[in-house]
Motif scaffolding. Structure first.
Motif, PDB file in Angstrom:
ATOM      1  N   ALA A  49      -1.380 -12.552  -2.567  1.00 37.25           N
ATOM      2  CA  ALA A  49      -2.816 -12.208  -2.777  1.00 37.25           C
ATOM      3  C   ALA A  49      -3.732 -12.329  -1.550  1.00 37.25           C
ATOM      4  CB  ALA A  49      -3.113 -13.709  -3.333  1.00 37.25           C
ATOM      5  N   PRO A  50      -3.267 -13.020  -0.470  1.00 41.37           N
ATOM      6  CA  PRO A  50      -4.344 -12.826   0.660  1.00 41.37           C
ATOM      7  C   PRO A  50      -4.104 -11.171   1.129  1.00 41.37           C
ATOM      8  CG  PRO A  50      -2.798 -14.718   1.048  1.00 41.37           C
ATOM      9  CD  PRO A  50      -2.380 -14.100  -0.107  1.00 41.37           C
ATOM     10  N   GLU A  51      -3.060 -10.641   1.320  1.00 41.16           N
ATOM     11  CA  GLU A  51      -2.942  -9.266   1.626  1.00 41.16           C
ATOM     12  C   GLU A  51      -3.721  -8.452   0.804  1.00 41.16           C
ATOM     13  OE1 GLU A  51       1.189 -10.540   3.481  1.00 41.16           O
ATOM     14  OE2 GLU A  51      -0.053 -11.229   1.879  1.00 41.16           O
ATOM     15  N   LEU A  52      -3.622  -8.664  -0.394  1.00 43.37           N
ATOM     16  CA  LEU A  52      -4.430  -7.768  -1.587  1.00 43.37           C
ATOM     17  C   LEU A  52      -5.742  -7.818  -1.390  1.00 43.37           C
ATOM     18  CD1 LEU A  52      -4.464  -6.127  -3.950  1.00 43.37           C
ATOM     19  CD2 LEU A  52      -4.280  -8.138  -5.432  1.00 43.37           C
ATOM     20  N   LEU A  53      -6.323  -9.168  -1.022  1.00 42.37           N
ATOM     21  CA  LEU A  53      -7.627  -9.209  -0.842  1.00 42.37           C
ATOM     22  C   LEU A  53      -8.346  -8.688   0.316  1.00 42.37           C
ATOM     23  CD1 LEU A  53      -9.873 -10.976  -2.553  1.00 42.37           C
ATOM     24  CD2 LEU A  53      -7.681 -11.176  -3.289  1.00 42.37           C
ATOM     25  N   VAL A  54      -7.455  -8.686   1.418  1.00 39.07           N
ATOM     26  CA  VAL A  54      -8.084  -8.061   2.706  1.00 39.07           C
ATOM     27  C   VAL A  54      -7.871  -6.709   2.608  1.00 39.07           C
ATOM     28  CG1 VAL A  54      -7.108  -7.536   5.100  1.00 39.07           C
ATOM     29  CG2 VAL A  54      -7.038  -9.823   4.126  1.00 39.07           C
ATOM     30  N   SER A  55      -6.709  -6.170   2.017  1.00 40.41           N
ATOM     31  CA  SER A  55      -6.647  -4.682   1.657  1.00 40.41           C
ATOM     32  C   SER A  55      -7.887  -3.900   0.872  1.00 40.41           C
ATOM     33  CB  SER A  55      -5.303  -4.148   1.135  1.00 40.41           C
ATOM     34  OG  SER A  55      -4.345  -4.297   2.064  1.00 40.41           O
ATOM     35  N   LEU A  56      -8.269  -4.711  -0.345  1.00 34.82           N
ATOM     36  CA  LEU A  56      -9.161  -4.517  -1.378  1.00 34.82           C
ATOM     37  C   LEU A  56     -10.508  -4.573  -0.389  1.00 34.82           C
ATOM     38  CD1 LEU A  56      -9.329  -3.412  -4.048  1.00 34.82           C
ATOM     39  CD2 LEU A  56      -9.595  -5.948  -4.632  1.00 34.82           C
ATOM     40  N   GLN A  57     -10.679  -5.450   0.155  1.00 37.53           N
ATOM     41  CA  GLN A  57     -12.083  -5.650   0.932  1.00 37.53           C
ATOM     42  C   GLN A  57     -12.295  -4.481   1.989  1.00 37.53           C
ATOM     43  OE1 GLN A  57     -14.500  -8.215   0.591  1.00 37.53           O
ATOM     44  NE2 GLN A  57     -15.636  -6.942   1.663  1.00 37.53           N
ATOM     45  N   ALA A  58     -11.121  -4.047   2.716  1.00 34.47           N
ATOM     46  CA  ALA A  58     -11.270  -3.230   3.697  1.00 34.47           C
ATOM     47  C   ALA A  58     -11.584  -1.724   3.133  1.00 34.47           C
ATOM     48  CB  ALA A  58      -9.806  -3.111   4.756  1.00 34.47           C
ATOM     49  N   ALA A  59     -10.913  -1.545   1.843  1.00 34.63           N
ATOM     50  CA  ALA A  59     -11.044  -0.226   1.110  1.00 34.63           C
ATOM     51  C   ALA A  59     -12.356  -0.051   0.469  1.00 34.63           C
ATOM     52  CB  ALA A  59     -10.034  -0.159  -0.065  1.00 34.63           C
ATOM     53  N   ASP A  61     -15.042  -1.495   1.742  1.00 32.54           N
ATOM     54  CA  ASP A  61     -15.969  -0.972   3.044  1.00 32.54           C
ATOM     55  C   ASP A  61     -15.714   0.127   3.341  1.00 32.54           C
ATOM     56  OD1 ASP A  61     -16.882  -3.781   2.633  1.00 32.54           O
ATOM     57  OD2 ASP A  61     -15.766  -4.722   4.329  1.00 32.54           O
ATOM     58  N   GLY A  62     -14.784   0.923   2.974  1.00 27.51           N
ATOM     59  CA  GLY A  62     -14.366   2.244   3.582  1.00 27.51           C
ATOM     60  C   GLY A  62     -13.579   2.348   4.742  1.00 27.51           C
ATOM     61  N   ILE A  63     -12.794   0.940   5.073  1.00 34.44           N
ATOM     62  CA  ILE A  63     -11.969   1.131   6.229  1.00 34.44           C
ATOM     63  C   ILE A  63     -10.675   1.156   5.737  1.00 34.44           C
ATOM     64  CG2 ILE A  63     -11.738   0.066   8.548  1.00 34.44           C
ATOM     65  CD1 ILE A  63     -13.967  -1.842   7.553  1.00 34.44           C
ATOM     66  N   SER A  64      -9.961   2.154   5.087  1.00 36.93           N
ATOM     67  CA  SER A  64      -8.747   2.537   5.051  1.00 36.93           C
ATOM     68  C   SER A  64      -7.820   2.093   5.835  1.00 36.93           C
ATOM     69  CB  SER A  64      -8.436   3.784   4.119  1.00 36.93           C
ATOM     70  OG  SER A  64      -9.414   3.948   3.292  1.00 36.93           O
ATOM     71  N   ASP A  65      -7.948   2.399   6.964  1.00 44.06           N
ATOM     72  CA  ASP A  65      -7.352   1.998   8.332  1.00 44.06           C
ATOM     73  C   ASP A  65      -6.601   0.362   8.158  1.00 44.06           C
ATOM     74  OD1 ASP A  65      -7.794   4.424   9.193  1.00 44.06           O
ATOM     75  OD2 ASP A  65      -8.739   3.741  10.984  1.00 44.06           O
ATOM     76  N   ILE A  66      -7.721  -0.413   7.694  1.00 39.72           N
ATOM     77  CA  ILE A  66      -7.147  -1.648   7.721  1.00 39.72           C
ATOM     78  C   ILE A  66      -6.307  -2.137   6.540  1.00 39.72           C
ATOM     79  CG2 ILE A  66      -7.966  -4.133   7.370  1.00 39.72           C
ATOM     80  CD1 ILE A  66     -10.511  -3.391   9.388  1.00 39.72           C
ATOM     81  N   ALA A  67      -6.577  -1.423   5.458  1.00 42.34           N
ATOM     82  CA  ALA A  67      -5.878  -1.587   4.201  1.00 42.34           C
ATOM     83  C   ALA A  67      -4.539  -1.058   4.296  1.00 42.34           C
ATOM     84  CB  ALA A  67      -6.440  -0.667   3.097  1.00 42.34           C
ATOM     85  N   LEU A  68      -4.450  -0.082   5.098  1.00 47.33           N
ATOM     86  CA  LEU A  68      -2.824   0.397   5.450  1.00 47.33           C
ATOM     87  C   LEU A  68      -2.349  -0.319   6.388  1.00 47.33           C
ATOM     88  CD1 LEU A  68      -3.355   4.331   5.161  1.00 47.33           C
ATOM     89  CD2 LEU A  68      -1.784   2.956   3.753  1.00 47.33           C
ATOM     90  N   GLY A  69      -2.911  -0.467   7.501  1.00 47.38           N
ATOM     91  CA  GLY A  69      -2.470  -1.031   8.649  1.00 47.38           C
ATOM     92  C   GLY A  69      -1.996  -2.708   8.349  1.00 47.38           C
ATOM     93  N   ASN A  70      -2.586  -3.395   7.408  1.00 51.49           N
ATOM     94  CA  ASN A  70      -2.462  -4.660   7.071  1.00 51.49           C
ATOM     95  C   ASN A  70      -1.063  -4.699   6.239  1.00 51.49           C
ATOM     96  OD1 ASN A  70      -2.447  -7.107   5.884  1.00 51.49           O
ATOM     97  ND2 ASN A  70      -3.580  -6.469   4.109  1.00 51.49           N
ATOM     98  N   VAL A  71      -0.759  -3.748   5.364  1.00 46.68           N
ATOM     99  CA  VAL A  71       0.700  -3.630   4.868  1.00 46.68           C
ATOM    100  C   VAL A  71       1.680  -3.117   5.581  1.00 46.68           C
ATOM    101  CG1 VAL A  71       1.696  -2.272   2.832  1.00 46.68           C
ATOM    102  CG2 VAL A  71      -0.325  -3.449   2.314  1.00 46.68           C
ATOM    103  N   ILE A  72       1.450  -2.147   6.367  1.00 49.46           N
ATOM    104  CA  ILE A  72       2.611  -1.606   7.317  1.00 49.46           C
ATOM    105  C   ILE A  72       2.821  -2.657   8.330  1.00 49.46           C
ATOM    106  CG2 ILE A  72       2.992   0.285   8.956  1.00 49.46           C
ATOM    107  CD1 ILE A  72       1.245   2.157   7.416  1.00 49.46           C
TER     108      ILE A  72
END
Length: 316
Positions: A49-59, A61-72
């Motif tokens: 859930a923490p990773e999901l919320l961070v990626s969702l929030q970033a996406a 906000d239009g910052i896909s870099d953080i969504a992808l970087g967080n998971v990778i």
């Protein structure tokens, strides 16, 4: 201020995630779900859930870099940092399920993610749905396989949570949801400000600082277990976390808001995703030589050393 937001955000994510896991398990007992299924599905979803919320929030906000970087970054940290340090403290035994089910699924998910992103630079809603369906199929196979096994690992699920009152479950869910919501908001905002202040990209911050932060709970639990000479985290759990990160975190995020690869950060597809695949791939040869079916101290040092090199090159 940016550093405070990042630290406070991570702290809230850890607290929120912990309350959500406990509430989810207690609720599952209430719904008469078997302990095996709770351990393999409910706990795994809740800890992602923490990773999901961070990626969702970033996406959003239009910052896909953080969504992808967080998971990778999290997937690399789970093997290089968490597994590396845990193996240095206490060797890990590798069970049969690891190379028969978990490892092939992790490799498949990693290559499929690379193909989807490389193909058109976007992880679309349909591709996200395909990843999520693949995860559900994998979980069904995993549960069936574990039911046949006499030694299914049920230690993670706390039996005392079966006795929790309805009021406590509701309170835990509310605290968990609030912690995850505000934690993800503060963390993403703090990461953006920190990247600007330090002069590096959002992506570099997400693949290092945020990824290490979201891996801290696993690291703490693993190190404590290893120091106490208890059964350390199983390799299967760590690999399971990596599968969830790709199929559940990125899958669900893409369904809600497609994830676009930023042309300003070509290293996502040119180097970092290959680091993620390499860390996953190297586990099989490591498991085979020289001492078979064990990740010992020297192998742990090798993984941790490779992780330090990755961090250095990313921030450089």
């Amino acid at each position: 201020m940016s550093v405070f937001l990042v630290i406070a955000g991570l702290a809230l994510l850890v607290v929120g995630g912990d309350f959500l896991v406990r509430a989810s398990v207690a609720l599952s007992f209430r719904l008469k779900i078997s302990k095996l299924v709770i351990g393999m599905t409910v706990v795994s979803f809740a800890t992602s859930a923490p990773e999901l919320l961070v990626s969702l929030q970033a996406a959003m906000d239009g910052i896909s870099d953080i969504a992808l970087g967080n998971v990778i970054g999290s997937n690399i940290a789970n093997i290089g940092l968490v597994l590396g340090i845990t193996a240095i403290i206490s060797p890990l035994a590798v069970d049969k399920d690891f190379y028969k089910l978990n490892w092939p699924m992790m490799m498949l998910a990693s290559f499929v993610l690379y193909y989807f992103l490389k193909n058109d630079g976007v992880l679309t809603a349909v591709e996200g749905l395909l990843l999520f369906i693949a995860l559900i199929v994998f979980l069904i196979i995993l549960i069936r396989s574990s039911r046949k096994s006499t030694k299914a690992n049920l230690e993670e699920v706390d039996d005392t949570l079966a006795q929790v009152s309805d009021f406590k479950i509701v309170m835990w869910l509310l605290i968990g949801a609030a912690g995850l919501y505000f934690g993800s908001e503060w963390l993403v905002e703090g990461a953006k400000r920190l990247a600007k202040a330090v002069g590096i990209s959002d992506y570099a911050i997400s693949v290092t600082v945020i990824a290490i932060g979201t891996s801290v709970p696993e690291l703490a639990a693993s190190v404590i277990a290893a120091l106490k000479k208890e059964k350390a985290i199983s390799l299967g759990n760590l690999i399971g976390s990596n599968i969830f990160n790709i199929a559940s975190v990125l899958g669900l995020t893409a369904i809600i808001k497609p994830i676009v690869v930023n042309p300003d950060t070509p290293q996502i597809l040119s180097t970092n995703i290959f680091w993620m695949i390499a860390f996953a791939a190297v586990l099989i040869p490591l498991m085979m030589i020289p001492k078979r079916f064990e990740i010992g101290r020297y192998k742990g040092m090798l993984l941790f050393g490779a992780y330090i090199v990755f961090i250095y090159l990313t921030l450089k």
